[in-house]
Design an enzyme around this catalytic site. Structure first.
Site, PDB file in Angstrom:
ATOM      1  N   THR A 150       9.147 -40.650   4.047  1.00  0.00           N
ATOM      2  CA  THR A 150       8.722 -38.477   4.315  1.00  0.00           C
ATOM      3  C   THR A 150       7.447 -37.954   4.081  1.00  0.00           C
ATOM      4  O   THR A 150       6.783 -38.199   4.714  1.00  0.00           O
ATOM      5  CB  THR A 150      10.070 -37.920   4.102  1.00  0.00           C
ATOM      6  OG1 THR A 150      11.405 -38.147   5.191  1.00  0.00           O
ATOM      7  CG2 THR A 150       9.306 -36.931   4.938  1.00  0.00           C
TER       8      THR A 150
ATOM      9  N   GLU B 279       1.073  -1.469  -0.023  1.00  0.00           N
ATOM     10  CA  GLU B 279       0.202   0.023   0.305  1.00  0.00           C
ATOM     11  C   GLU B 279       0.509   1.343   0.139  1.00  0.00           C
ATOM     12  O   GLU B 279       0.581   2.348  -0.676  1.00  0.00           O
ATOM     13  CB  GLU B 279      -1.032   0.205   1.319  1.00  0.00           C
ATOM     14  CG  GLU B 279      -2.254  -1.154   1.258  1.00  0.00           C
ATOM     15  CD  GLU B 279      -1.494  -2.771   1.847  1.00  0.00           C
ATOM     16  OE1 GLU B 279      -2.474  -3.194   2.461  1.00  0.00           O
ATOM     17  OE2 GLU B 279      -0.263  -2.537   1.844  1.00  0.00           O
TER      18      GLU B 279
ATOM     19  N   LEU C   6      17.945 -29.100  -3.687  1.00  0.00           N
ATOM     20  CA  LEU C   6      17.273 -28.274  -3.385  1.00  0.00           C
ATOM     21  C   LEU C   6      17.599 -27.141  -3.685  1.00  0.00           C
ATOM     22  O   LEU C   6      16.146 -26.544  -2.932  1.00  0.00           O
ATOM     23  CB  LEU C   6      16.677 -28.559  -2.303  1.00  0.00           C
ATOM     24  CG  LEU C   6      17.446 -30.222  -1.693  1.00  0.00           C
ATOM     25  CD1 LEU C   6      16.900 -30.390   0.289  1.00  0.00           C
ATOM     26  CD2 LEU C   6      16.177 -30.989  -2.774  1.00  0.00           C
TER      27      LEU C   6
END
Length: 370
Positions: free
Chosen positions: A308, A60, A212
């Protein structure tokens, strides 16, 4: 009807802006703001912004600065209720009031107890017309991570699996085996760049030695926090994760507060190369998710492995499944996937199918009753 159509048009633009910094605004949500006015020659955007990388300045205040004097008498479209509390920056509701905004259109009300309707109340008390719920469904989806963290004290969890035509996610003893093609892998890297954290088990970390990270040109700096479930601290200091820990944060999770001399030495070795070791029972993923929420992590991508993935599914902690299916077969030495297109856990609803080259991506959303 015409005003509603215009509200939806400009809110769609605000949501598009919000998506640009998804995963890059720290503990703050990525919010979009568009300021629109009509001086007699039709509606036009005079200022727009998205929450800055790192979380500040908010959308904003940036959009108001871009609009300048043109903000007076204009309409502000904001994807999330403007904040009403003093933090490191003054309330955005105050900024909208001071700028002379005449009307504020909001997609989603902020569940943060410091806001939660107070921002709208401040605006109304100042004589500003407020409209809420515009493109609310789209807004909820865009803010799903932040909303999950605020409402349920945990990140929004996406489980991503790549499965071969015969239902396998890898080959025993072979480490990382490419299953999907280049187009699907590029999609995953973009997904990582929009996610706060990514998680794998130690079996995957050792067998695949993954990085990753987000490895697409221009998005390298958007790599997520990398997490390894590793109760015995067996992550090798020579692994790609450990060797790059000072560049992209790595968090290793163990349930052991004390241990043998060998365990203590492994911990010290990991910490020496920059890996953070956190004590939190790996067998209770809900506790880990709560701990991540306190760090401001709003979205978590679970990438492997089978054990997992199954644990998160069994504990009811998966919100979305992204299931890639490739045409190749891995054979009898393959590692079975915990699910495939014919075996989707109860409660998940198929929402779409996308094609990436020869690979299919099916998306399943968990339908929660409350």
């Amino acid at each position: 009807m015409a005003e509603m159509a215009e509200d939806e048009r400009f809110m769609a633009e605000a949501l598009r802006l919000a998506h640009m910094n998804l995963g890059a605004t720290g503990s703050n949500p990525s919010v979009g703001c568009v300021i629109v006015r009509d001086d007699g020659d039709g509606l036009r955007i005079v200022g727009s912004a998205v929450t800055a990388k790192g979380g500040r300045p908010h959308a904003e205040t940036q959009a108001l600065a871009a609009a300048g004097p043109a903000a007076r008498g204009a309409t502000a479209y904001v994807t999330l209720e403007p904040c009403s509390h003093h933090g490191k920056t003054p309330p955005c509701a105050d900024a909208l009031i001071a700028a002379g905004i005449a009307r504020v259109v909001v997609s989603v009300i902020d569940p943060d107890e410091r806001v939660s309707g107070h921002g709208l109340e401040m605006l109304r008390d100042a004589g500003i017309k407020v409209v809420t719920g515009v493109l609310a469904e789209e807004g909820e989806r865009e803010l799903e991570g932040y909303l999950m963290r605020k409402r349920s004290n945990r990140p929004y969890v996406t489980l991503k699996l790549a499965v071969s035509a015969d239902g396998m996610i890898g080959i025993k003893g072979r480490g990382q085996v490419p299953i999907t093609g280049a187009e699907a892998r590029a999609f995953v890297h973009r997904l990582r760049a929009e996610t706060d954290a990514i998680l794998v088990g130690i079996g995957t970390a050792i067998a695949d030695d993954p990085q990753l990270t987000a490895r697409i040109q221009g998005l390298e700096h958007r790599s997520p926090l990398r997490i390894v479930i590793d109760d015995d601290l067996n992550l090798p200091v020579t692994s790609k994760l450990a060797r790059t820990a000072r560049d992209v944060h790595v968090l290793v999770v163990t349930g052991q507060r004390d241990g043998s001399v060998a365990f203590i030495e492994r911990r010290q070795a990991l910490e020496t190369v920059g890996v953070e070791v956190v004590v939190c029972d790996p067998k209770v993923p809900a506790d880990l998710l709560a701990a991540l929420a306190t760090r401001g992590v709003s979205s978590l991508l679970v990438e492997g492995g089978a054990r997992t993935a199954q644990q998160f599914l069994n504990d009811g902690l998966v919100d979305r499944i992204l299931l890639f299916t490739a045409p190749l077969a891995l054979g009898e030495e393959g590692v079975p996937s915990p699910l495939d297109r014919k075996l989707i856990p109860v409660g998940f609803v198929h929402t779409r199918t996308d094609t990436f080259g020869d690979d299919l991506l099916d998306t399943y959303e968990y339908e929660r009753t409350s």
